[in-house]
Scaffold this motif. Structure first.
Motif, PDB file in Angstrom:
ATOM      1  N   SER A 104       1.329  -1.161  -0.249  1.00 54.41           N
ATOM      2  CA  SER A 104      -0.304   0.423  -0.121  1.00 54.41           C
ATOM      3  C   SER A 104       1.028   1.421   0.291  1.00 54.41           C
ATOM      4  O   SER A 104       1.870   1.669   0.283  1.00 54.41           O
ATOM      5  N   THR A 460     -18.350  -9.692  -0.981  1.00 54.47           N
ATOM      6  CA  THR A 460     -17.350  -8.843  -0.322  1.00 54.47           C
ATOM      7  C   THR A 460     -17.324  -8.114  -1.718  1.00 54.47           C
ATOM      8  O   THR A 460     -17.321  -8.141  -2.833  1.00 54.47           O
ATOM      9  N   PRO A 462     -16.503  -5.594  -4.128  1.00 52.75           N
ATOM     10  CA  PRO A 462     -15.058  -5.168  -5.309  1.00 52.75           C
ATOM     11  C   PRO A 462     -14.392  -4.434  -4.177  1.00 52.75           C
ATOM     12  O   PRO A 462     -12.942  -4.952  -4.912  1.00 52.75           O
ATOM     13  N   ARG A 463     -14.189  -3.602  -3.834  1.00 54.06           N
ATOM     14  CA  ARG A 463     -13.309  -2.344  -3.509  1.00 54.06           C
ATOM     15  C   ARG A 463     -12.146  -3.302  -3.015  1.00 54.06           C
ATOM     16  O   ARG A 463     -10.845  -3.467  -2.715  1.00 54.06           O
ATOM     17  N   LYS A 465     -11.953  -6.132  -1.821  1.00 48.99           N
ATOM     18  CA  LYS A 465     -11.739  -7.845  -2.780  1.00 48.99           C
ATOM     19  C   LYS A 465     -10.223  -7.292  -3.550  1.00 48.99           C
ATOM     20  O   LYS A 465      -9.336  -8.309  -4.782  1.00 48.99           O
ATOM     21  N   THR A 466     -10.710  -6.233  -4.470  1.00 50.49           N
ATOM     22  CA  THR A 466      -8.862  -5.812  -5.286  1.00 50.49           C
ATOM     23  C   THR A 466      -8.229  -5.639  -4.363  1.00 50.49           C
ATOM     24  O   THR A 466      -7.000  -5.594  -4.870  1.00 50.49           O
ATOM     25  N   LEU A 467      -8.356  -4.874  -3.154  1.00 47.71           N
ATOM     26  CA  LEU A 467      -7.123  -3.912  -2.325  1.00 47.71           C
ATOM     27  C   LEU A 467      -6.407  -5.420  -2.137  1.00 47.71           C
ATOM     28  O   LEU A 467      -5.349  -6.175  -1.924  1.00 47.71           O
ATOM     29  N   GLU A 469      -6.512  -8.755  -3.611  1.00 48.64           N
ATOM     30  CA  GLU A 469      -5.697  -9.455  -4.557  1.00 48.64           C
ATOM     31  C   GLU A 469      -4.652  -8.586  -5.262  1.00 48.64           C
ATOM     32  O   GLU A 469      -4.013  -8.977  -5.221  1.00 48.64           O
ATOM     33  N   ASP A 470      -4.641  -7.414  -4.912  1.00 52.07           N
ATOM     34  CA  ASP A 470      -3.244  -6.698  -4.937  1.00 52.07           C
ATOM     35  C   ASP A 470      -2.403  -6.957  -3.342  1.00 52.07           C
ATOM     36  O   ASP A 470      -0.836  -5.994  -4.336  1.00 52.07           O
ATOM     37  N   LYS A 472      -2.935  -5.531  -0.904  1.00 52.24           N
ATOM     38  CA  LYS A 472      -2.621  -4.876  -0.106  1.00 52.24           C
ATOM     39  C   LYS A 472      -3.760  -5.039   1.669  1.00 52.24           C
ATOM     40  O   LYS A 472      -5.080  -4.904   1.544  1.00 52.24           O
ATOM     41  N   ALA A 476      -7.560  -3.609   2.875  1.00 49.35           N
ATOM     42  CA  ALA A 476      -8.150  -4.108   2.693  1.00 49.35           C
ATOM     43  C   ALA A 476      -8.815  -3.938   4.354  1.00 49.35           C
ATOM     44  O   ALA A 476     -10.037  -4.110   4.257  1.00 49.35           O
TER      45      ALA A 476
END
Length: 530
Positions: A104, A460, A462-463, A465-467, A469-470, A472, A476
């Motif tokens: 992050s 969950t 999307p925001r 989930k994206t964090l 997966e990245d 972070k 998250a």
């Protein structure tokens, strides 16, 4: 009359000099300026014959020094953890990876960390785990240690002074980049001797003048402190409030004939201590939790200690056992308000020790509303929930006992071994076991959102989930906590999504406890209105 610049420099020099004489210092900012100075040139290099070309040094010139001191060189492996990764809870305890923050950006983390209210015990516990966890800082890096500073400041804001000070001490940055933070914590915990010693030895640690005057006075150098105070007042380097406080602190006889100073609404730790030092201690009732924590030692009286214990217990920064110790320290000498709560809890504690169900039920019916109205149900449940489980109680006492069990750390065991009293309890027992709770009673607060969070219907966001997966994960989790708080305030979709996210992120215990606390608290609030 001194010029502003000359006065400021004099004040800085006075505070830079130790009590004993020393060589003149060159730490004043404007003396170190490089603008307008000639650029340095490369040292002359020897030619093939060993002679230097263009050297200003004559061959037979005597040496300018008889020895050369080589500074000690330290080394560390390239993969050594940074000071900002320090924590009080190792990975083996938290279960969180060291990469919690590393993917992050610091600028993305700090606003989220500060926005979390942590009004629920489950969220507060998760936040404290994040703040105290050993984890690498963002890989992009930032000047100083901003994430560590934010973690310590958040602990201090919540009144967790000892953990904050321990975290700072373990980092080793208190006498370096985070001195001002160390100084504030030292003032609040009355451990400022070491900080003042560091500041006296190295005045450049802090740009503020007031701490230097305070420390000079503590070192017994009243003349230097007084001269610096005069210079600071003359130039405006000191705020009027700091100047007035320091003047009275340095000259108690002068302050005897003066009216009391108006109390600030948002004092600094130094101002707080100075008010105390001049005999006008500030009440902490309307101040932040960091100041309330200073009353835990009991020096301001038992009532102030009790009030501080309640505030910090609500914030999740005071251990329940310590809360109980303060609450049962002596018998209340008055009635009304906090004294009624103290008496009710003491009577309940005595009844529970005697193990008489009838006395326990009567004492529970009295103490439960007191704890509920004070926002202390989670603390009470942690202390007594398991002991209440299985007792032959009925009516309102049984409902209170079951709610206490669900708010305790042994909620899952209690739900698996007790018979629920009513449809609401049946639904909550299923949540406590982590199973599909089925359709909630129609009047159950937050029932539909909690059901969606535990029956697999909600997803969950999307925001989040994206964090995750990245990589972070820490960010998250912060976003998930904020979503839960938004849901608790009345957004059903945010609540169900936050619960689903907690479970997907591996925070099953937090998801269950947060849901149980939210619903039980709402049920009890409704009961109080009847």
């Amino acid at each position: 009359m001194w010029t502003d610049r000359a006065s400021r420099c004099a004040a800085l020099w006075l505070l830079a000099a130790p009590a004993a004489a020393q060589e003149p210092l060159t730490a004043i900012d404007w003396l170190g300026a490089t603008e307008g100075l000639p650029r340095t040139t490369a040292l002359p290099q020897p030619d093939a014959a060993g002679a230097t070309q263009g050297s200003p040094v004559q061959p037979n010139e005597p040496p300018v020094a008889d020895r050369v001191e080589t500074p000690e060189i330290t080394s560390a492996p390239l993969d050594a953890p940074s000071a900002e990764a320090v924590g009080l809870l190792p990975v083996s305890v938290t279960g969180l990876p060291r990469t919690l923050w590393s993917a992050s950006e610091t600028r993305d983390l700090l606003p989220k960390l500060n926005r979390i209210e942590a009004d629920y015990a489950a969220i507060s516990a998760l936040l404290n785990t994040l703040l105290l966890a050993e984890a690498d800082p963002p890989a992009t890096g930032s000047e100083g240690a901003p994430l560590l500073a934010a973690r310590i400041e958040r602990l201090m804001r919540d009144g967790a002074l000892d953990p904050a000070l321990a975290l700072l001490d373990r980092s080793g940055l208190g006498a370096e980049t985070l001195f001002d933070l160390w100084f504030d914590l030292a003032l609040l915990t009355q451990t400022e001797d070491a900080a003042c010693t560091e500041l006296e030895a190295k005045p450049s640690l802090s740009e503020a003048l007031a701490p230097r005057i305070f420390c000079a006075a503590r070192a017994g150098d009243w003349q230097r402190a007084s001269l610096a105070l005069a210079a600071g007042r003359e130039t405006g380097t000191l705020s009027p409030r700091d100047a007035d406080l320091l003047e009275r602190f340095l000259d108690p006889e002068l302050s005897e004939g003066l009216p009391p100073l108006p109390p600030p609404t948002d004092p600094t730790p130094l101002q707080f201590r100075l008010f105390e030092g001049i005999g006008e201690p500030l009440s902490t009732n309307r101040l932040g939790r960091a100041f309330a924590a200073t009353d835990l030692d009991g020096d301001q009286g038992w009532k102030a200690q009790l009030a501080a214990a309640e505030r910090l217990a609500r914030a999740g920064t005071l251990a329940p056992n310590r809360f109980l110790g303060i609450y049962t320290e002596r018998e209340p000498a008055a009635s009304g308000g906090i004294w009624d709560r103290v008496e009710a809890l003491q009577r309940f504690d005595t009844a529970l020790t005697a193990r008489d169900p009838r006395s326990i039920a009567a004492a529970l019916r009295r103490v439960w509303p007191e704890m509920r109205d004070a926002g202390l149900l989670s603390t009470f449940a942690t202390l007594y929930g398991p002991d209440l489980a299985g007792l032959p109680l009925d009516g309102p006492a049984k409902r209170m006992a079951q709610h206490a069990g669900l708010l305790s750390e042994e909620y899952e065991t209690i739900a698996a071994t007790s018979a629920p009293a009513g449809d609401a309890a049946r639904f909550l027992f299923a949540v406590a076991r982590g199973t599909d709770p089925g359709t909630p009673p129609p009047d159950l607060p937050h029932g539909a959102s909690v059901q969606a969070g535990f029956d697999g219907t909600a997803e969950t966001p999307p925001r989040i989930k994206t964090l995750a997966e990245d990589g972070k994960l820490g960010e998250a989790i912060l976003v998930t906590m904020l979503e839960f708080e938004r849901g608790a305030a009345g957004d059903p979709g945010a609540l169900s999504g936050a619960l689903a996210a907690m479970r997907d992120l591996g925070l099953e215990d937090t998801a269950r406890r947060a849901a149980l606390e939210l619903v039980v608290t709402a049920l009890e609030a409704r009961e109080a209105r009847r």
